[in-house]
Design an enzyme around this catalytic site. Sequence first.
Site, mmCIF file in Angstrom:
data_model
loop_
_atom_site.group_PDB
_atom_site.id
_atom_site.type_symbol
_atom_site.label_atom_id
_atom_site.label_comp_id
_atom_site.label_asym_id
_atom_site.label_seq_id
_atom_site.Cartn_x
_atom_site.Cartn_y
_atom_site.Cartn_z
ATOM 1 N N ASP A 114 -4.755 5.530 6.010
ATOM 2 C CA ASP A 114 -5.311 6.768 6.557
ATOM 3 C C ASP A 114 -6.405 6.388 7.563
ATOM 4 O O ASP A 114 -6.105 6.072 8.715
ATOM 5 C CB ASP A 114 -5.810 7.600 5.371
ATOM 6 C CG ASP A 114 -6.332 8.971 5.750
ATOM 7 O OD1 ASP A 114 -6.095 9.418 6.874
ATOM 8 O OD2 ASP A 114 -6.984 9.611 4.911
ATOM 9 N N PHE A 160 -2.807 16.165 3.531
ATOM 10 C CA PHE A 160 -3.018 15.427 2.292
ATOM 11 C C PHE A 160 -1.702 15.358 1.525
ATOM 12 O O PHE A 160 -1.124 16.376 1.171
ATOM 13 C CB PHE A 160 -4.117 16.055 1.448
ATOM 14 C CG PHE A 160 -4.597 15.108 0.395
ATOM 15 C CD1 PHE A 160 -5.460 14.073 0.726
ATOM 16 C CD2 PHE A 160 -4.158 15.214 -0.921
ATOM 17 C CE1 PHE A 160 -5.894 13.165 -0.239
ATOM 18 C CE2 PHE A 160 -4.588 14.322 -1.885
ATOM 19 C CZ PHE A 160 -5.456 13.294 -1.542
ATOM 20 N N GLU A 213 0.840 -1.205 0.000
ATOM 21 C CA GLU A 213 0.000 0.000 0.000
ATOM 22 C C GLU A 213 0.873 1.254 0.000
ATOM 23 O O GLU A 213 2.015 1.224 0.464
ATOM 24 C CB GLU A 213 -0.868 0.016 1.260
ATOM 25 C CG GLU A 213 -2.312 -0.365 1.047
ATOM 26 C CD GLU A 213 -3.118 0.703 0.303
ATOM 27 O OE1 GLU A 213 -2.539 1.568 -0.381
ATOM 28 O OE2 GLU A 213 -4.343 0.653 0.415
ATOM 29 N N ASP A 214 0.318 2.337 -0.460
ATOM 30 C CA ASP A 214 1.019 3.617 -0.387
ATOM 31 C C ASP A 214 0.869 4.224 1.007
ATOM 32 O O ASP A 214 1.842 4.625 1.635
ATOM 33 C CB ASP A 214 0.513 4.592 -1.466
ATOM 34 C CG ASP A 214 -1.004 4.694 -1.521
ATOM 35 O OD1 ASP A 214 -1.711 4.063 -0.700
ATOM 36 O OD2 ASP A 214 -1.505 5.410 -2.413
ATOM 37 N N ARG A 216 1.593 12.464 -9.210
ATOM 38 C CA ARG A 216 2.117 11.110 -8.952
ATOM 39 C C ARG A 216 3.594 11.009 -9.311
ATOM 40 O O ARG A 216 4.326 10.199 -8.767
ATOM 41 C CB ARG A 216 1.358 10.063 -9.787
ATOM 42 C CG ARG A 216 -0.092 9.891 -9.395
ATOM 43 C CD ARG A 216 -0.649 8.630 -10.045
ATOM 44 N NE ARG A 216 -2.098 8.580 -10.017
ATOM 45 C CZ ARG A 216 -2.827 8.128 -8.995
ATOM 46 N NH1 ARG A 216 -2.230 7.697 -7.904
ATOM 47 N NH2 ARG A 216 -4.139 8.107 -9.063
HETATM 48 P P1 5GP Z 1 -8.114 4.956 4.002
HETATM 49 O O1 5GP Z 1 -9.182 3.990 3.564
HETATM 50 O O2 5GP Z 1 -7.090 4.328 4.915
HETATM 51 O O3 5GP Z 1 -8.701 6.197 4.595
HETATM 52 O O4 5GP Z 1 -7.367 5.462 2.721
HETATM 53 C C1 5GP Z 1 -6.835 4.557 1.871
HETATM 54 C C2 5GP Z 1 -6.418 5.134 0.551
HETATM 55 O O5 5GP Z 1 -6.749 6.500 0.375
HETATM 56 C C3 5GP Z 1 -4.916 5.075 0.450
HETATM 57 O O6 5GP Z 1 -4.486 3.821 0.020
HETATM 58 C C4 5GP Z 1 -4.650 6.166 -0.555
HETATM 59 O O7 5GP Z 1 -4.811 5.632 -1.848
HETATM 60 C C5 5GP Z 1 -5.713 7.184 -0.259
HETATM 61 N N1 5GP Z 1 -5.150 8.207 0.626
HETATM 62 C C6 5GP Z 1 -5.185 8.263 1.974
HETATM 63 N N2 5GP Z 1 -4.542 9.330 2.443
HETATM 64 C C7 5GP Z 1 -4.038 9.959 1.349
HETATM 65 C C8 5GP Z 1 -3.239 11.134 1.166
HETATM 66 O O8 5GP Z 1 -2.826 11.837 2.094
HETATM 67 N N3 5GP Z 1 -2.927 11.453 -0.114
HETATM 68 C C9 5GP Z 1 -3.340 10.722 -1.179
HETATM 69 N N4 5GP Z 1 -2.981 11.134 -2.390
HETATM 70 N N5 5GP Z 1 -4.096 9.608 -1.049
HETATM 71 C C10 5GP Z 1 -4.437 9.243 0.202
HETATM 72 MG MG MG Z 2 -3.895 3.349 -1.783
#
Ligand code: 5GP
Ligand code: MG
Length: 177
Positions: free
Chosen positions: A103, A152, A99-100, A165
Site C-alpha cells: 500500500d 480497503f 506479502e498480501d 480473512r
Molecule cells: P503499507 O505499509 O504498504 O502501507 O501496508 C502494508 C500492510 O498493511 C499490508 O501488508 C497489509 O497487511 C496492510 N494493508 C494495506 N492495505 C490494506 C488493505 O487494503 N486491506 C487490508 N486488510 N490490509 C491492508
Molecule cells: Mg501484510
Amino acid sequence: MGFTDELSVVTGREEIAAAVSRLAAEISADYHDKHPLLLGVLKGSFIFLADLVRQLDFPLEVEFISLSSYGKGQQTSGKVKVGHRPQTAIKERHVLIVEDIVDSGITTSFLLDYLRRQSPASLKLCSLADKPSRRQVQINIDYLGFAVPDKFIVGYGLDYDEKFRNLPAMHALKGDK
Ligand code: 5GP
Ligand code: MG
C-alpha cells in the site's frame, strides 16, 4: 444482514487462482535450484502463501514474520514493529518475501532493510496485490499478482478488525469510496 452484505468483490476466486498460478510459474523458473526461504508476512499472507507453495514443486522452506503498522483502523501509523521473527537464519539464504498487499510501501521497505542487514544471498519480493496509487516509498515488486483500486480490501487472508480473512475472494468495504 449477511456476513458479506457490506462488501463488493474486487478480485474474484478465478482471477486470484490465475494470478497465483502465473506467479508460481515465474518463481519456479527462478528458484527451482536455489532452496529458497519463503518468508510469509503474517497474518495477511497466510492463504496466498498456502496456495502458492502447493504449486511449487521443488525444495523450499517456509518461515513467517509478523510486522505491525496498522492498528485497528484502516490507516497506517507509519511505525513498523517486528513481532514474530523467523526461526531460522537469513544469512546466505535466498529469501523471497511473500506479502498480501503493498500500500504505502512503508511496511515493505522496513522489512527489506531489516532483512538486508542479515546478509541474505538474495532478497526479492512477491506480493499478491498492489495499490500503486497510495505509494509513499518506492518499492520494486519482483513478482506481482495484480493491482487493486484505492479501497480497503478484505478477504483471501486480509482482514478488517480481524474479520473477513476467511472469504475466498478479495472484496472492498462498500462504504469505502
Ligand atoms: P503499507 O505499509 O504498504 O502501507 O501496508 C502494508 C500492510 O498493511 C499490508 O501488508 C497489509 O497487511 C496492510 N494493508 C494495506 N492495505 C490494506 C488493505 O487494503 N486491506 C487490508 N486488510 N490490509 C491492508
Ligand atoms: Mg501484510
